[in-house]
Motif scaffolding. Sequence first.
Motif, mmCIF file in Angstrom:
data_model
loop_
_atom_site.group_PDB
_atom_site.id
_atom_site.type_symbol
_atom_site.label_atom_id
_atom_site.label_comp_id
_atom_site.label_asym_id
_atom_site.label_seq_id
_atom_site.Cartn_x
_atom_site.Cartn_y
_atom_site.Cartn_z
ATOM 1 N N LYS A 1 24.000 28.465 44.044
ATOM 2 C CA LYS A 1 25.168 28.562 44.923
ATOM 3 C C LYS A 1 25.817 29.934 44.789
ATOM 4 C CE LYS A 1 26.288 23.656 45.101
ATOM 5 N NZ LYS A 1 27.368 22.639 44.987
ATOM 6 N N GLU A 2 26.630 30.266 45.765
ATOM 7 C CA GLU A 2 27.336 31.538 45.736
ATOM 8 C C GLU A 2 28.513 31.460 44.762
ATOM 9 O OE1 GLU A 2 26.449 33.150 50.266
ATOM 10 O OE2 GLU A 2 28.502 32.687 49.638
ATOM 11 N N ARG A 3 28.900 32.639 44.315
ATOM 12 C CA ARG A 3 30.087 32.719 43.466
ATOM 13 C C ARG A 3 31.311 32.230 44.234
ATOM 14 N NH1 ARG A 3 30.940 38.606 41.804
ATOM 15 N NH2 ARG A 3 31.596 38.733 43.991
ATOM 16 N N GLN A 4 32.175 31.520 43.533
ATOM 17 C CA GLN A 4 33.322 30.876 44.172
ATOM 18 C C GLN A 4 34.599 31.222 43.408
ATOM 19 O OE1 GLN A 4 33.431 26.636 43.411
ATOM 20 N NE2 GLN A 4 34.511 26.201 45.318
ATOM 21 N N PHE A 5 35.640 31.574 44.139
ATOM 22 C CA PHE A 5 36.951 31.781 43.531
ATOM 23 C C PHE A 5 37.475 30.444 43.030
ATOM 24 C CE2 PHE A 5 41.072 33.606 42.913
ATOM 25 C CZ PHE A 5 41.982 32.622 43.299
ATOM 26 N N VAL A 6 38.054 30.450 41.830
ATOM 27 C CA VAL A 6 38.614 29.230 41.253
ATOM 28 C C VAL A 6 40.142 29.312 41.198
ATOM 29 C CG1 VAL A 6 38.736 27.777 39.199
ATOM 30 C CG2 VAL A 6 36.556 28.821 39.863
ATOM 31 N N ALA A 7 40.638 30.357 40.555
ATOM 32 C CA ALA A 7 42.088 30.484 40.390
ATOM 33 C C ALA A 7 42.441 31.923 40.046
ATOM 34 C CB ALA A 7 42.585 29.558 39.290
ATOM 35 N N GLY A 8 43.645 32.325 40.433
ATOM 36 C CA GLY A 8 44.109 33.672 40.125
ATOM 37 C C GLY A 8 45.568 33.644 39.717
ATOM 38 N N LEU B 1 47.271 31.132 42.449
ATOM 39 C CA LEU B 1 46.504 30.713 43.625
ATOM 40 C C LEU B 1 45.314 29.912 43.135
ATOM 41 C CD1 LEU B 1 46.071 31.029 46.745
ATOM 42 C CD2 LEU B 1 44.616 32.991 46.197
ATOM 43 N N TYR B 2 45.027 28.806 43.833
ATOM 44 C CA TYR B 2 43.932 27.938 43.422
ATOM 45 C C TYR B 2 43.026 27.607 44.592
ATOM 46 C CZ TYR B 2 46.702 27.123 39.215
ATOM 47 O OH TYR B 2 47.415 27.281 38.050
ATOM 48 N N ALA B 3 41.771 27.436 44.292
ATOM 49 C CA ALA B 3 40.861 26.884 45.284
ATOM 50 C C ALA B 3 41.242 25.426 45.513
ATOM 51 C CB ALA B 3 39.422 26.979 44.782
ATOM 52 N N ASP B 4 41.049 24.952 46.727
ATOM 53 C CA ASP B 4 41.411 23.571 47.043
ATOM 54 C C ASP B 4 40.686 22.574 46.140
ATOM 55 O OD1 ASP B 4 41.717 24.046 50.650
ATOM 56 O OD2 ASP B 4 43.129 24.392 49.022
ATOM 57 N N SER B 5 39.480 22.909 45.749
ATOM 58 C CA SER B 5 38.661 21.987 44.969
ATOM 59 C C SER B 5 39.198 21.755 43.553
ATOM 60 C CB SER B 5 37.226 22.498 44.895
ATOM 61 O OG SER B 5 37.183 23.796 44.314
ATOM 62 N N VAL B 6 40.063 22.646 43.076
ATOM 63 C CA VAL B 6 40.573 22.506 41.705
ATOM 64 C C VAL B 6 42.086 22.313 41.659
ATOM 65 C CG1 VAL B 6 38.682 23.956 40.896
ATOM 66 C CG2 VAL B 6 40.948 24.975 41.225
ATOM 67 N N LYS B 7 42.718 22.389 42.799
ATOM 68 C CA LYS B 7 44.176 22.265 42.842
ATOM 69 C C LYS B 7 44.613 20.932 42.267
ATOM 70 C CE LYS B 7 45.531 24.476 46.429
ATOM 71 N NZ LYS B 7 45.879 24.839 47.829
ATOM 72 N N GLY B 8 45.605 20.975 41.385
ATOM 73 C CA GLY B 8 46.097 19.757 40.758
ATOM 74 C C GLY B 8 45.351 19.370 39.499
ATOM 75 N N ARG B 9 44.213 20.026 39.248
ATOM 76 C CA ARG B 9 43.433 19.708 38.045
ATOM 77 C C ARG B 9 43.359 20.896 37.083
ATOM 78 N NH1 ARG B 9 38.115 18.756 38.451
ATOM 79 N NH2 ARG B 9 37.831 20.034 40.323
#
Length: 127
Positions: free
Chosen positions: A43-50, A59-67
């Motif tokens: 898979k391609e590199r993905q932003f997680v959080a900054g 700032l969070y990726a939607d996939s990790v927001k709240g976790r």
Amino acid sequence: QVQLEESGGGLVQAGGSLTLACVASGRDFSTYVMSWFRQAPGKERQFVAGVHWNAYTTLYADSVKGRFIISRDGNKNTVYLQMTSLKPEDTAVYYCARDSTKTRGALVSDGYEYAYWGQGTQVTVSS
């Protein structure tokens, strides 16, 4: 010369937690945006959080927001990623990165805006 060194990865069961740390060498740590990215096999590199250099704006990726929670400690030149409620799809190599632009006004999630990268730390979540 800037060096970033990640630690804290490992194997964890789904629903578990891990905290990653990234120690930065060099000057002016507190004037750069710091972020975490991840890359899973095939898979391609993905932003997680900054986290902004002001240490408050995040700032969070939607996939990790709240976790996941990103934070930074200017006294230790360290950025953290607290990961909870981990899922198998969180399995990846996690990379710490430093923005290329000093005191950038906004957080950026495009990896091309980051000039320095760590070697990565493996996170594996078993189901």
